[in-house]
Design a protein around this motif. Structure first.
Motif: not given
Length: 226
Positions: A58, A60-61, A95, A98
């Motif tokens: 992800n 945007d994690a 997710g 990252k």
């Protein structure tokens, strides 16, 4: 665990087919770079933007994991085939995090392996990386015959679906090779990396660890992130 920060990296481009002419040392086919903090500022300027991070998970994690590893490091291979597989299943593919993979080069063979992995582009990179780690003992062999190692690496590239023409182009890309080394030096210096595998989790450095320890750290950071 490998611990050789000030490493002598010899780029034997002649072993890759002799198509490159690099003249830093005056030789037409071999360039020697001594990568150390003392002389890094004297290295020729290269565009490290042409060497993107390889990322999974992800984007945007709230939790970012950066792995620093070398394709010739046996401890990195062990991590990849055990801990990483569990991290991928439980944290990357779900997710939650990252995951960023950054290459470290202790020798020319590690560089060549990374050039093969990057030859497949972002879509194939991690699949080729898995193959390089799974078959590490086989493609390195005795580690004494560069031509044999190049042949072994090309075989892995072909198994990943790369053509001879693609491999020729990638393995003879001297500009990319120099950019990859400069990128390695920049990142490793910034994060004070002196062993492989090493990890930077949300800005905090960690050494090699078991899956259980890794998961405990990730769970704590995920909880803190809310």
């Amino acid at each position: 665990m490998i611990n050789r920060r000030n490493a002598l990296i010899t780029f034997g481009f002649a072993a890759l087919g002799g198509a490159i002419s690099l003249t830093r040392t005056g030789s037409s086919d071999v360039t020697d770079f001594l990568i150390t903090p003392a002389n890094a500022q004297d290295a020729p300027a290269v565009d490290t933007d042409m060497v993107p991070d390889m990322v999974q998970g992800n984007m945007d994690a709230a939790v970012e994991v950066i792995e620093y590893a070398s394709f010739t490091c046996p401890h990195c291979a062990a991590f990849n085939t055990t801990v990483y597989r569990q991290l991928k299943e439980n944290y990357i593919d779900t997710g939650k995090i990252k995951f960023v993979y950054r290459e470290i080069f202790f020798d020319k063979f590690g560089l060549w392996a990374a050039m093969i992995a990057r030859c497949g582009g972002e879509m194939r990179y991690f699949g080729i990386a898995d193959m390089l780690y799974e078959e590490q003992a086989s493609w390195i062999g005795g580690g004494k015959d560069p031509m044999e190692i190049v042949s072994n690496l090309r075989t892995i590239g072909k198994k990943a679906g790369l053509s001879d023409a693609q491999l020729d182009t990638c393995m003879n890309d001297g500009e990319m090779a120099q950019a990859m080394v400069a990128n390695f030096e920049k990142n490793a210096t910034a994060d004070d990396i002196n062993a492989t595998p090493s990890f930077v989790i949300n800005g905090e450095k960690y050494s090699n660890m078991t899956y259980e320890d890794f998961a405990a750290i990730l769970d704590e950071k995920l909880a803190d992130a809310g």
